[in-house]
Write a protein that holds these residues in place. Structure first.
Motif, PDB file in Angstrom:
ATOM      1  N   ASN A   1       0.801  -1.231   0.000  1.00 17.62           N
ATOM      2  CA  ASN A   1       0.000   0.000   0.000  1.00 17.62           C
ATOM      3  C   ASN A   1       0.829   1.275   0.000  1.00 17.62           C
ATOM      4  OD1 ASN A   1       0.855  -0.374   2.682  1.00 17.62           O
ATOM      5  ND2 ASN A   1      -0.939   0.645   3.512  1.00 17.62           N
ATOM      6  N   TYR A   2       1.963   1.291   0.708  1.00 15.16           N
ATOM      7  CA  TYR A   2       2.754   2.523   0.762  1.00 15.16           C
ATOM      8  C   TYR A   2       3.812   2.612  -0.347  1.00 15.16           C
ATOM      9  CZ  TYR A   2       6.012  -0.479   3.414  1.00 15.16           C
ATOM     10  OH  TYR A   2       6.850  -1.488   3.815  1.00 15.16           O
ATOM     11  N   LEU A   3       3.813   1.621  -1.252  1.00 11.43           N
ATOM     12  CA  LEU A   3       4.746   1.654  -2.385  1.00 11.43           C
ATOM     13  C   LEU A   3       4.003   1.688  -3.720  1.00 11.43           C
ATOM     14  CD1 LEU A   3       7.424  -0.921  -1.136  1.00 11.43           C
ATOM     15  CD2 LEU A   3       7.569   1.570  -1.105  1.00 11.43           C
TER      16      LEU A   3
ATOM     17  N   LEU B   1       4.581  -8.196  10.556  1.00 15.66           N
ATOM     18  CA  LEU B   1       4.427  -9.038   9.371  1.00 15.66           C
ATOM     19  C   LEU B   1       2.956  -9.319   9.082  1.00 15.66           C
ATOM     20  CD1 LEU B   1       7.129 -11.873   9.257  1.00 15.66           C
ATOM     21  CD2 LEU B   1       6.864  -9.908   7.743  1.00 15.66           C
ATOM     22  N   GLU B   2       2.176  -9.569  10.121  1.00 17.16           N
ATOM     23  CA  GLU B   2       0.744  -9.803   9.933  1.00 17.16           C
ATOM     24  C   GLU B   2       0.070  -8.578   9.318  1.00 17.16           C
ATOM     25  OE1 GLU B   2      -1.192 -11.083  13.458  1.00 17.16           O
ATOM     26  OE2 GLU B   2       0.035 -12.890  13.714  1.00 17.16           O
ATOM     27  N   ALA B   3       0.443  -7.406   9.797  1.00 15.28           N
ATOM     28  CA  ALA B   3      -0.132  -6.175   9.258  1.00 15.28           C
ATOM     29  C   ALA B   3       0.305  -5.958   7.812  1.00 15.28           C
ATOM     30  CB  ALA B   3       0.282  -4.984  10.122  1.00 15.28           C
ATOM     31  N   ILE B   4       1.543  -6.320   7.499  1.00 14.13           N
ATOM     32  CA  ILE B   4       2.029  -6.191   6.124  1.00 14.13           C
ATOM     33  C   ILE B   4       1.264  -7.147   5.209  1.00 14.13           C
ATOM     34  CG2 ILE B   4       4.027  -6.642   4.637  1.00 14.13           C
ATOM     35  CD1 ILE B   4       5.738  -5.563   7.011  1.00 14.13           C
ATOM     36  N   GLU B   5       1.056  -8.374   5.658  1.00 13.38           N
ATOM     37  CA  GLU B   5       0.314  -9.345   4.849  1.00 13.38           C
ATOM     38  C   GLU B   5      -1.128  -8.899   4.628  1.00 13.38           C
ATOM     39  OE1 GLU B   5       0.852 -12.962   6.983  1.00 13.38           O
ATOM     40  OE2 GLU B   5       2.962 -13.186   6.388  1.00 13.38           O
ATOM     41  N   ALA B   6      -1.693  -8.185   5.597  1.00 17.65           N
ATOM     42  CA  ALA B   6      -3.045  -7.642   5.447  1.00 17.65           C
ATOM     43  C   ALA B   6      -3.039  -6.307   4.695  1.00 17.65           C
ATOM     44  CB  ALA B   6      -3.682  -7.451   6.818  1.00 17.65           C
ATOM     45  N   ASN B   7      -1.857  -5.826   4.379  1.00 15.29           N
ATOM     46  CA  ASN B   7      -1.643  -4.555   3.665  1.00 15.29           C
ATOM     47  C   ASN B   7      -2.204  -3.370   4.435  1.00 15.29           C
ATOM     48  OD1 ASN B   7      -0.217  -3.492   1.570  1.00 15.29           O
ATOM     49  ND2 ASN B   7      -1.776  -3.822  -0.004  1.00 15.29           N
ATOM     50  N   THR B   8      -2.058  -3.427   5.768  1.00 13.79           N
ATOM     51  CA  THR B   8      -2.514  -2.322   6.611  1.00 13.79           C
ATOM     52  C   THR B   8      -1.367  -1.582   7.271  1.00 13.79           C
ATOM     53  OG1 THR B   8      -2.783  -3.828   8.498  1.00 13.79           O
ATOM     54  CG2 THR B   8      -4.714  -3.462   7.090  1.00 13.79           C
TER      55      THR B   8
END
Length: 291
Positions: free
Chosen positions: A222-224, A251-258
């Motif tokens: 999301n931020y890229l 990592l969980e938040a990254i996988e959820a794209n949050t």
């Protein structure tokens, strides 16, 4: 200082501001590349700033090497007198130091290291005068770093520690490069930190990993989405030491794209920094504290 220019084949001019890295050299190089960009010189096709140098690619059918060299030399005096003020960003990046993945990788390549009996962190702490690895990590993550170049591998930032020169952490590269380095490893070689944007070979000392992607050519993170590379020259980075639980949660938040790293706009002035390094850094890091 006088810039040393040399030709690289038929299509490149290389400008070396200094043989050693300094923020003053970086700003001179940045001013030169901005001047080239703003001049919109016919025939110039690429502009590449580096740590204390820059390279210009050109089409020799549209401008001769000597004519371009004269153009570059005409910018040199103004670049040396630039006000050295930069509108930029400070970025907080979570880092899991003493992680199991760089540790395992380091153990596989100990015969290529200066001190096979210790870890990269233990070795680096010792040669920099720190009594413990924990003290070394506190120093590493306690002050900001300046992105002086992005490249060599796509999205890989080179970071220069923003402290007095005598306090800068230094460590040599491995005696022989590894054939493997985990993706998103925080590495160190010479006076530079680097973040390995992809998995691959490398020779820098390995200290930890960040869970945060810094390069995404697919632009799914999301931020890229606007820019596939997180960093650009002139950015300021503050490492935030995290533990395994925080790493897994991120990592969980990254996988959820949050997830998105904390990024704040800031102004950096080199003269003010040189007058009061500690005070300048404190003000920069206060911007992150506001969240």
């Amino acid at each position: 200082m006088s810039i040393r220019f040399s030709f690289g084949g038929d299509e490149h001019i290389f400008g070396e501001v200094s043989e050693e890295m300094s923020l003053a050299s970086f700003f001179t190089g940045l001013s030169m590349t901005k001047a080239v960009r703003d001049a919109n010189i016919p025939g110039v096709t690429e502009i590449c700033p580096a740590n204390a140098s820059f390279q210009i690619r050109f089409d020799p059918d549209k401008i001769s090497p000597q004519d371009l060299l004269k153009e570059l030399q005409s910018f040199e005096a103004a670049a040396a007198q630039s006000d050295e003020t930069l509108e930029t960003r400070i970025i907080e990046l979570p880092v899991y130091f003493q992680d199991p993945w760089t540790h395992e990788t380091g153990q596989r390549f100990r015969e290529r290291h200066q001190d096979p009996s210790s870890t990269d962190l233990e070795y680096s702490a010792r040669i920099n005068g720190y009594a413990t690895v924990e003290e070394f990590i506190a120093a590493y993550s306690g002050q900001p770093w300046f992105v002086s170049m992005v490249g060599f591998v796509a999205g890989l930032p080179w970071l220069y520690q923003m402290v007095e020169r005598q306090r800068q952490i230094e460590a040599p590269k491995y005696l022989r490069p590894r054939t493997d380095t985990p993706k998103l490893t925080i590495g160190h070689g010479g006076c530079f930190a680097a973040i390995y944007s992809v998995r691959g070979a490398g020779g820098y000392q390995m200290y930890g990993v960040t869970p945060a992607p810094i390069y995404d050519p697919t632009r799914q993170v999301n931020y890229l989405r606007d820019e596939m590379c997180l960093f650009k020259p002139g950015d300021i980075v503050k490492f935030k030491a995290i533990d395994r639980a925080e790493y897994d949660a991120t990592l969980e938040a990254i996988e959820a794209n949050t997830f998105a790293p904390t990024i704040r706009p800031c102004t950096f002035n080199l003269a003010e920094f040189n007058r009061d390094i500690a005070g300048t850094n404190a003000k920069l890091m206060e911007l992150l504290d506001g969240r």
